[in-house]
Motif scaffolding. Structure first.
Motif, PDB file in Angstrom:
ATOM      1  N   ILE A   1      43.561  55.083  43.875  1.00 33.50           N
ATOM      2  CA  ILE A   1      43.262  55.003  42.434  1.00 33.50           C
ATOM      3  C   ILE A   1      44.085  56.064  41.690  1.00 33.50           C
ATOM      4  CG2 ILE A   1      41.437  55.300  40.694  1.00 33.50           C
ATOM      5  CD1 ILE A   1      39.547  53.923  42.733  1.00 33.50           C
TER       6      ILE A   1
ATOM      7  N   SER B   1      43.257  48.013  39.449  1.00 29.56           N
ATOM      8  CA  SER B   1      44.555  48.387  38.870  1.00 29.56           C
ATOM      9  C   SER B   1      44.815  47.643  37.556  1.00 29.56           C
ATOM     10  CB  SER B   1      45.685  48.153  39.866  1.00 29.56           C
ATOM     11  OG  SER B   1      45.794  46.796  40.178  1.00 29.56           O
TER      12      SER B   1
ATOM     13  N   VAL C   1      47.292  31.765  38.472  1.00 31.46           N
ATOM     14  CA  VAL C   1      48.722  31.559  38.212  1.00 31.46           C
ATOM     15  C   VAL C   1      49.267  30.652  39.309  1.00 31.46           C
ATOM     16  CG1 VAL C   1      50.984  32.663  37.982  1.00 31.46           C
ATOM     17  CG2 VAL C   1      48.920  33.857  37.177  1.00 31.46           C
TER      18      VAL C   1
ATOM     19  N   ALA D   1      36.063  56.128  46.388  1.00 27.28           N
ATOM     20  CA  ALA D   1      36.143  57.586  46.402  1.00 27.28           C
ATOM     21  C   ALA D   1      37.429  57.999  45.696  1.00 27.28           C
ATOM     22  CB  ALA D   1      36.153  58.088  47.842  1.00 27.28           C
TER      23      ALA D   1
ATOM     24  N   GLY E   1      43.001  41.302  37.764  1.00 28.94           N
ATOM     25  CA  GLY E   1      41.917  42.027  37.083  1.00 28.94           C
ATOM     26  C   GLY E   1      41.055  42.813  38.053  1.00 28.94           C
TER      27      GLY E   1
ATOM     28  N   ILE F   1      40.179  34.093  43.245  1.00 27.31           N
ATOM     29  CA  ILE F   1      40.831  35.037  44.164  1.00 27.31           C
ATOM     30  C   ILE F   1      40.126  36.379  44.018  1.00 27.31           C
ATOM     31  CG2 ILE F   1      43.035  36.127  44.802  1.00 27.31           C
ATOM     32  CD1 ILE F   1      44.409  33.748  43.341  1.00 27.31           C
TER      33      ILE F   1
ATOM     34  N   LEU G   1      47.657  47.754  44.613  1.00 28.20           N
ATOM     35  CA  LEU G   1      47.969  47.321  45.978  1.00 28.20           C
ATOM     36  C   LEU G   1      49.248  46.492  46.053  1.00 28.20           C
ATOM     37  CD1 LEU G   1      44.337  46.415  47.097  1.00 28.20           C
ATOM     38  CD2 LEU G   1      45.636  48.478  47.661  1.00 28.20           C
TER      39      LEU G   1
ATOM     40  N   VAL H   1      39.731  43.288  46.027  1.00 29.61           N
ATOM     41  CA  VAL H   1      39.388  43.860  47.337  1.00 29.61           C
ATOM     42  C   VAL H   1      37.973  44.436  47.325  1.00 29.61           C
ATOM     43  CG1 VAL H   1      41.694  44.345  48.240  1.00 29.61           C
ATOM     44  CG2 VAL H   1      40.540  46.064  46.885  1.00 29.61           C
TER      45      VAL H   1
ATOM     46  N   SER I   1      41.831  35.628  38.195  1.00 31.24           N
ATOM     47  CA  SER I   1      41.236  34.400  38.699  1.00 31.24           C
ATOM     48  C   SER I   1      39.992  34.712  39.525  1.00 31.24           C
ATOM     49  CB  SER I   1      42.267  33.674  39.576  1.00 31.24           C
ATOM     50  OG  SER I   1      41.618  32.672  40.305  1.00 31.24           O
TER      51      SER I   1
HETATM   52  C1  LIG Z   1      39.939  49.396  53.129  1.00 29.44           C
HETATM   53  C2  LIG Z   1      40.296  49.971  51.812  1.00 29.44           C
HETATM   54  C3  LIG Z   1      39.613  51.098  51.348  1.00 29.44           C
HETATM   55  C4  LIG Z   1      39.966  51.686  50.137  1.00 29.44           C
HETATM   56  N1  LIG Z   1      39.332  52.820  49.700  1.00 29.44           N
HETATM   57  C5  LIG Z   1      39.784  53.462  48.608  1.00 29.44           C
HETATM   58  C6  LIG Z   1      39.197  54.667  48.149  1.00 29.44           C
HETATM   59  O1  LIG Z   1      38.214  55.175  48.703  1.00 29.44           O
HETATM   60  N2  LIG Z   1      39.736  55.267  47.072  1.00 29.44           N
HETATM   61  C7  LIG Z   1      40.807  54.749  46.402  1.00 29.44           C
HETATM   62  O2  LIG Z   1      41.290  55.368  45.452  1.00 29.44           O
HETATM   63  N3  LIG Z   1      41.319  53.571  46.766  1.00 29.44           N
HETATM   64  C8  LIG Z   1      40.852  52.919  47.842  1.00 29.44           C
HETATM   65  N4  LIG Z   1      41.399  51.727  48.204  1.00 29.44           N
HETATM   66  C9  LIG Z   1      42.400  51.109  47.354  1.00 29.44           C
HETATM   67  C10 LIG Z   1      41.739  50.430  46.172  1.00 29.44           C
HETATM   68  O3  LIG Z   1      40.755  49.529  46.614  1.00 29.44           O
HETATM   69  C11 LIG Z   1      42.788  49.691  45.351  1.00 29.44           C
HETATM   70  O4  LIG Z   1      43.838  50.546  45.055  1.00 29.44           O
HETATM   71  C12 LIG Z   1      42.216  49.191  44.070  1.00 29.44           C
HETATM   72  O5  LIG Z   1      41.055  48.471  44.271  1.00 29.44           O
HETATM   73  C13 LIG Z   1      43.216  48.369  43.317  1.00 29.44           C
HETATM   74  O6  LIG Z   1      43.323  47.063  43.819  1.00 29.44           O
HETATM   75  P1  LIG Z   1      44.145  46.045  42.947  1.00 29.44           P
HETATM   76  O7  LIG Z   1      43.528  45.951  41.603  1.00 29.44           O
HETATM   77  O8  LIG Z   1      45.580  46.444  42.995  1.00 29.44           O
HETATM   78  O9  LIG Z   1      44.025  44.684  43.745  1.00 29.44           O
HETATM   79  P2  LIG Z   1      42.780  43.658  43.905  1.00 29.44           P
HETATM   80  O10 LIG Z   1      41.477  44.341  43.839  1.00 29.44           O
HETATM   81  O11 LIG Z   1      43.076  42.860  45.122  1.00 29.44           O
HETATM   82  O12 LIG Z   1      42.884  42.709  42.640  1.00 29.44           O
HETATM   83  C14 LIG Z   1      43.836  41.666  42.579  1.00 29.44           C
HETATM   84  C15 LIG Z   1      43.602  40.830  41.333  1.00 29.44           C
HETATM   85  O13 LIG Z   1      44.666  39.909  41.217  1.00 29.44           O
HETATM   86  C16 LIG Z   1      44.155  38.640  40.912  1.00 29.44           C
HETATM   87  N5  LIG Z   1      45.092  37.613  41.399  1.00 29.44           N
HETATM   88  C17 LIG Z   1      45.743  37.562  42.584  1.00 29.44           C
HETATM   89  N6  LIG Z   1      46.512  36.445  42.646  1.00 29.44           N
HETATM   90  C18 LIG Z   1      46.344  35.788  41.462  1.00 29.44           C
HETATM   91  C19 LIG Z   1      46.831  34.577  40.919  1.00 29.44           C
HETATM   92  N7  LIG Z   1      47.658  33.768  41.593  1.00 29.44           N
HETATM   93  N8  LIG Z   1      46.437  34.231  39.691  1.00 29.44           N
HETATM   94  C20 LIG Z   1      45.567  34.996  38.970  1.00 29.44           C
HETATM   95  N9  LIG Z   1      45.067  36.162  39.440  1.00 29.44           N
HETATM   96  C21 LIG Z   1      45.437  36.540  40.673  1.00 29.44           C
HETATM   97  C22 LIG Z   1      42.788  38.578  41.591  1.00 29.44           C
HETATM   98  O14 LIG Z   1      41.945  37.626  40.982  1.00 29.44           O
HETATM   99  C23 LIG Z   1      42.313  40.019  41.336  1.00 29.44           C
HETATM  100  O15 LIG Z   1      41.720  40.091  40.057  1.00 29.44           O
HETATM  101  C24 LIG Z   1      41.012  51.106  49.377  1.00 29.44           C
HETATM  102  C25 LIG Z   1      41.643  49.936  49.814  1.00 29.44           C
HETATM  103  C26 LIG Z   1      41.305  49.374  51.022  1.00 29.44           C
HETATM  104  C27 LIG Z   1      42.011  48.132  51.481  1.00 29.44           C
END
Ligand SMILES: Cc1cc2nc3c(=O)[nH]c(=O)nc-3n(C[C@H](O)[C@H](O)[C@H](O)COP(=O)(O)OP(=O)(O)OC[C@H]3O[C@@H](n4cnc5c(N)ncnc54)[C@H](O)[C@@H]3O)c2cc1C
Length: 514
Positions: free
Chosen positions: A353, A22, A192, A57, A19, A49, A340, A52, A46
């Motif tokens: 994004i 993405s 999970v 931006a 959540g 966890i 990610l 990020v 969860s």
């Molecule tokens: C340093 C950095 C800077 C960035 N800057 C930019 C930017 O300026 N512009 C941009 O477009 N993007 C940027 N990004 C990328 C952007 O942050 C991500 O693409 C975006 O936040 C999506 O992350 P996510 O949802 O895939 O993962 P996360 O935010 O890591 O979410 C993961 C989710 O999975 C859940 N999860 C994991 N394991 C389990 C489990 N076992 N059971 C239940 N739930 C679980 C967690 O609870 C969480 O809700 C940046 C990334 C980094 C690392």
């Protein structure tokens, strides 16, 4: 004749695991499209966890994505503490002390059937033109800190730019959660702990939570971030590591008070190793230092960030670790990895994004039935791989096209072998200012031009059709283009004043002046 009932094959249950940004983008899109259809969408996340929590931006495509969801811009900006972004400002990249802008907008207009930049190259070689940014409305808006909304009339100079947003990542996810839940998405809190697979096909069939609950689905969307819980930990899909081209693998991130006002841009300042971002939001400044652990240690990296903040910190610094690259398949069996978990290209051009939006759009276009055809998966993976690769090459250009010799890091980037496709593109540009025009490509000609010119890559020649203009006409074109832009920008309000009028309460009066 026997007619097969499509309903038998229809996907009925989608489970999104994760959540963060993405997960909630996927939930919002699917619930918007399938609101009235027979599709059950669940999301598991969860609190144990963390997400990020960065990713603030964006690029202009987000506006079309928001429009498709039917979001009201002012309400969206208010809810996410968003500001306007006209592009990225780069400092110290081509060499120390050099500054340029990568705007979301065009440089001049085509004249005599030739792109403006060819005329500019010719004028520049003759000493008849100033720097290329003087001929882009959006660059001048960035330089002078002005803002207005674009005009739809193609005759107007105000139609030559676009814009994106900068916002709070947590608020963005919360906003999309509210949107999704209002459209029937069911959220379950829980970690999970076990993933079940079909004994023959290897497809994921169900997940189990720490609470003991078991959730079955037909299609699984892995949004678990760097954990890659389904796509990697379960399916062992494999990862293409691109860190030999993009060696940064760490970022320190911290928020601080905003002191230097609301410029409508993200600033990326290169240091001896890596670079630092400055992202102004309505209520605070996001800062981060992206660096390579092979060239600087964690403490020195943290010191670099903390010594380069403009105001007192509001959060504890947080270290994020990553490997630049992408999953070998982003859709494997009945699991689609989005965000990610599917790969990561460092945030230099704020592309993650957008890649999430693109992934969701492609998934919707190729939405499977229970047969899960290889062709659908292959096509999805082909498109996503191409998009990742083209963004990758654009990012590599920033590191490679440099004259910096002041550190091992820059020496490595300047002299490294680059991908063949990028080498080909750079060679073409160096000869005659040609930017390769792929039909599908995220960053288009103006983006490549801004980095080439901004980092000192000058072509030997230009399109000979430019010589249809004599020298006087060429000079007049430069003067006219620049003065039209200057007049338009001088008539605009400051970005802070515009923001305050558009989203009342967003900017304090003294900051609105900047
Ligand atoms: C340093 C950095 C800077 C960035 N800057 C930019 C930017 O300026 N512009 C941009 O477009 N993007 C940027 N990004 C990328 C952007 O942050 C991500 O693409 C975006 O936040 C999506 O992350 P996510 O949802 O895939 O993962 P996360 O935010 O890591 O979410 C993961 C989710 O999975 C859940 N999860 C994991 N394991 C389990 C489990 N076992 N059971 C239940 N739930 C679980 C967690 O609870 C969480 O809700 C940046 C990334 C980094 C690392």
């Amino acid at each position: 004749m026997k007619v097969t009932d499509c309903n038998d094959k229809k996907i009925k249950r989608v489970l999104i695991v994760g959540g963060g940004t993405s997960g909630w983008i996927a939930a919002a899109s699917l619930s918007h499209l399938y609101n009235h259809a027979d599709l059950n969408i669940r999301l598991v996340e969860s609190q144990e966890i963390a997400t990020v929590g960065v990713g603030e931006a964006t690029v202009p495509h987000i506006r079309y994505f928001n429009a498709r969801l039917g979001l009201d811009e002012r309400e969206f900006m208010k809810s996410t503490q968003a500001t306007f972004k006209l592009g990225n400002e780069f400092r110290n990249w081509g060499r120390e002390g050099l500054r340029y802008a990568h705007p979301f907008g065009a440089f001049g207009e085509s004249v005599a059937g030739v792109g403006f930049h060819h005329h500019w190259v010719r004028a520049h070689k003759k000493g008849l033109a100033s720097e290329i940014g003087d001929y882009a409305l959006s660059v001048q808006m960035m330089n002078k800190g002005r803002f207005a909304l674009p005009d739809k009339d193609p005759q107007s100079v105000l139609s030559t730019f676009s814009y994106a947003y900068q916002f709070d990542a947590y608020l963005y996810a919360a906003y999309l959660r509210k949107y999704s839940e209002a459209r029937g998405v069911v959220r379950t809190e829980g970690k999970v702990t076990h993933v079940e697979q079909h004994p023959e096909t290897g497809d994921v069939t169900a997940i189990q939570l720490a609470s003991g609950e078991r959730i079955v689905a037909d299609l699984f969307i892995d949004c678990t971030g760097f954990h890659g819980l389904l796509i990697e930990q379960t399916l062992k899909t494999g990862y293409e590591d691109w860190s030999h081209w993009l060696p940064n693998d760490r970022a320190w991130a911290v928020n601080c008070e905003i002191r230097e006002g609301h410029l409508p841009l993200t600033r990326n300042t290169a240091h001896k190793v890596g670079w630092q971002w400055r992202i102004p939001l309505q209520h605070r400044l996001g800062n981060g230092y992206v660096h390579s652990s092979a060239f600087i240690d964690e403490q020195d990296a943290l010191d670099t960030l903390m010594n380069n903040l403009e105001g007192p910190t509001l959060t504890e610094p947080k270290l994020l670790k990553f490997v630049t690259g992408k999953r070998k398949k982003q859709w494997n069996k009945n699991v689609v990895a989005i965000g990610l978990s599917s790969g990561f290209l460092e945030p230099l051009e704020s592309t993650s994004i957008h890649l999430i939006h693109l992934a969701v759009t492609n998934l919707v276009e190729m939405f499977p039935d229970k047969d899960f055809r290889d062709e659908d998966r292959d096509e999805y993976n082909r498109i996503m791989s191409m998009e990742y690769t083209r963004v990758r090459d654009f990012l590599i250009l920033h590191y490679h096209a440099t004259e910096r010799t002041d550190s091992e890091f820059w020496n490595y980037c300047r002299t490294m072998e680059i991908p063949d496709a990028l080498k080909y593109e750079m060679d073409l540009f160096r000869q005659r200012a040609v930017v390769v025009n792929y039909k599908q490509k995220f960053f288009l000609e103006p983006s490549w031009l801004s980095v080439y010119f901004g980092q000192g890559v000058m072509p030997d020649s230009y399109d000979p059709l430019s010589e249809r203009l004599n020298d006087a006409e060429l000079e007049a074109l430069m003067v006219h283009t620049k003065s039209r832009i200057d007049q338009a920008v001088d008539a605009m309000p400051s970005n802070g004043a515009f923001l305050e009028a558009y989203c009342p309460g967003s900017v304090t009066p003294e900051k609105a002046l900047h």
